[in-house]
Design an enzyme around this catalytic site. Structure first.
Site, mmCIF file in Angstrom:
data_model
loop_
_atom_site.group_PDB
_atom_site.id
_atom_site.type_symbol
_atom_site.label_atom_id
_atom_site.label_comp_id
_atom_site.label_asym_id
_atom_site.label_seq_id
_atom_site.Cartn_x
_atom_site.Cartn_y
_atom_site.Cartn_z
ATOM 1 N N ASP A 46 20.360 33.372 -18.519
ATOM 2 C CA ASP A 46 20.028 34.796 -18.571
ATOM 3 C C ASP A 46 21.124 35.488 -19.366
ATOM 4 O O ASP A 46 22.186 34.907 -19.590
ATOM 5 C CB ASP A 46 19.903 35.380 -17.154
ATOM 6 N N GLU A 47 20.850 36.722 -19.793
ATOM 7 C CA GLU A 47 21.898 37.360 -20.598
ATOM 8 C C GLU A 47 22.986 37.969 -19.727
ATOM 9 O O GLU A 47 24.143 37.945 -20.082
ATOM 10 C CB GLU A 47 21.297 38.357 -21.610
ATOM 11 N N ASP B 279 24.298 41.009 -13.331
ATOM 12 C CA ASP B 279 24.708 42.363 -12.973
ATOM 13 C C ASP B 279 24.951 42.415 -11.463
ATOM 14 O O ASP B 279 26.074 42.188 -11.000
ATOM 15 C CB ASP B 279 23.610 43.330 -13.440
ATOM 16 N N THR B 280 23.900 42.644 -10.687
ATOM 17 C CA THR B 280 24.082 42.641 -9.223
ATOM 18 C C THR B 280 23.872 41.246 -8.638
ATOM 19 O O THR B 280 24.029 41.036 -7.440
ATOM 20 C CB THR B 280 23.064 43.582 -8.545
ATOM 21 N N THR C 73 21.147 39.761 -8.171
ATOM 22 C CA THR C 73 19.887 39.658 -7.425
ATOM 23 C C THR C 73 18.922 38.678 -8.101
ATOM 24 O O THR C 73 18.311 37.830 -7.442
ATOM 25 C CB THR C 73 19.210 41.051 -7.355
ATOM 26 N N TYR D 161 22.676 45.194 -26.011
ATOM 27 C CA TYR D 161 22.354 43.949 -26.690
ATOM 28 C C TYR D 161 21.621 44.249 -28.000
ATOM 29 O O TYR D 161 20.895 45.240 -28.093
ATOM 30 C CB TYR D 161 21.512 43.052 -25.772
HETATM 31 O O1 LIG Z 1 21.929 40.751 -11.785
HETATM 32 P P1 LIG Z 1 20.748 41.669 -11.645
HETATM 33 O O2 LIG Z 1 21.109 42.995 -11.061
HETATM 34 O O3 LIG Z 1 19.601 41.008 -10.955
HETATM 35 O O4 LIG Z 1 20.281 42.057 -13.104
HETATM 36 C C1 LIG Z 1 20.167 41.153 -14.149
HETATM 37 C C2 LIG Z 1 18.745 41.077 -14.648
HETATM 38 O O5 LIG Z 1 18.322 42.363 -15.099
HETATM 39 C C3 LIG Z 1 17.774 42.246 -16.406
HETATM 40 O O6 LIG Z 1 16.422 41.979 -16.333
HETATM 41 P P2 LIG Z 1 15.260 43.061 -16.381
HETATM 42 O O7 LIG Z 1 14.494 42.997 -15.110
HETATM 43 O O8 LIG Z 1 15.824 44.381 -16.798
HETATM 44 O O9 LIG Z 1 14.286 42.457 -17.489
HETATM 45 P P3 LIG Z 1 14.486 42.036 -19.012
HETATM 46 O O10 LIG Z 1 15.345 40.807 -19.058
HETATM 47 O O11 LIG Z 1 13.102 41.732 -19.426
HETATM 48 O O12 LIG Z 1 15.105 43.185 -19.731
HETATM 49 C C4 LIG Z 1 18.493 41.056 -16.984
HETATM 50 O O13 LIG Z 1 17.755 40.446 -18.017
HETATM 51 C C5 LIG Z 1 18.668 40.137 -15.809
HETATM 52 O O14 LIG Z 1 17.580 39.247 -15.667
#
Ligand SMILES: O=P(O)(O)OC[C@H]1O[C@H](OP(=O)(O)OP(=O)(O)O)[C@H](O)[C@@H]1O
Length: 209
Positions: free
Chosen positions: A114-115, A118-119, A121, A189
Site C-alpha cells: 500500500d502507499e 496512516d491509522t 486500520t 502523491y
Molecule cells: O492507515 P489507514 O488509516 O487505514 O489509511 C491508509 C489507507 O487509506 C488510503 O486508502 P483510501 O481508502 O483513501 O483509498 P485509495 O487508496 O483508493 O485512495 C490509502 O490508500 C490506504 O489504503
C-alpha cells in the site's frame, strides 16, 4: 492547509523507494510468491517493486488487487469497536486466472503493498482477513503444516498513534517494511497531481525527488 504541512512526493522518488525496498527484500531472501496490492494507492508501488523483485530465471510475481476503502464517518465514537465496520471490501482475491499450483495463499510468501500506513486500520484489516481466510482454507484442505509468511511494504508510515495493530510476529521480524517513516503531514502523491510538472518541482524542493 498550509504548504509546510504538505509533503510532495514525485514518481522518481517512489521509484527509488521501491528499488531500495526490493533490494532489502532480496537480500533477506524473502522474494514474495505473490504481491497483493491494496487499491488504489498500492497499485503503482506494487507494479514498480515487481520489476525490482524480478530475478533471472524466475517468472514475474503475480499481482492481485484487493479493494479496501475506509468509511469517512460512521458517527460512532469508539474506534476500537468500529474498526471492522470502518473498512469496506470492494474487491477480493481471485485465483481463477492463476494456474492450478497457485490455488490459495497457503504456504506462500505474500507481500501486501500500500502507499501509506496512516491509522493502520486498512493494513490491520487486510492482514487479519487474509490470515483468517488462509486458516480456513488450511482446515478445509488439510494442509495445516504449511507456513504462510505475510509481509507488508508501504512507501510511507506516518509517525502517529495507530488505531489498529499488526501481529507482533510481523513487526518483530522485519516483515513490516516502510520505505520511509514520515511526520503526520498531508502526503501529496503524484497520481493525484493536476499539474505534474509543478508537483515534481515542489517534491524536488522538499528533497523528495
Ligand atoms: O492507515 P489507514 O488509516 O487505514 O489509511 C491508509 C489507507 O487509506 C488510503 O486508502 P483510501 O481508502 O483513501 O483509498 P485509495 O487508496 O483508493 O485512495 C490509502 O490508500 C490506504 O489504503
Amino acid at each position: 492547509m498550509a504548504e509546510n504541512e504538505r509533503m510532495y512526493i514525485s514518481y522518481n522518488n517512489i521509484h527509488k523507494l521501491c528499488q531500495g525496498v526490493a533490494k532489502h527484500i532480496l537480500a533477506r531472501n524473502e522474494r514474495p510468491d505473490i504481491i497483493i496490492a491494496i487499491t488504489g494507492g498500492g497499485m503503482i508501488p506494487a507494479r514498480i517493486i515487481r520489476s525490482f523483485l524480478k530475478t533471472k530465471g524466475q517468472k514475474n510475481i503475480p499481482i492481485q488487487a484487493i479493494g479496501l476503502s475506509l468509511y469517512e464517518d460512521l458517527g460512532l465514537d469508539n474506534s476500537v469497536e468500529t474498526i471492522g465496520k470502518e473498512v469496506i471490501r470492494t474487491q477480493w482475491l481471485d485465483f481463477g486466472a492463476l494456474n492450478q499450483h497457485f490455488d490459495s495463499l497457503i504456504g506462500k510468501k505474500v507481500l501486501i503493498v500500500d502507499e501509506v500506513d496512516d491509522t493502520r486500520t486498512t493494513l490491520h484489516y487486510a492482514v487479519s482477513e487474509l490470515e483468517k481466510e488462509i486458516a480456513e482454507q488450511q482446515k478445509v484442505l488439510n494442509r495445516m503444516s504449511e507456513e504462510t509468511v505475510i509481509s507488508i511494504f508501504v512507501l510511507h508510515n506516518k509517525d502517529k498513534p495507530k488505531r489498529a495493530g499488526l501481529p507482533d510476529s510481523m513487526m518483530n521480524s522485519g516483515r513490516y517494511i516502510a520505505a520511509q517513516t514520515v511526520p503526520d503531514k498531508w502526503l501529496c502523491y503524484p497520481w493525484d497531481a493536476e499539474d505534474i510538472e509543478e508537483h515534481t518541482m515542489l517534491a524536488k524542493a522538499q528533497g523528495h525527488d
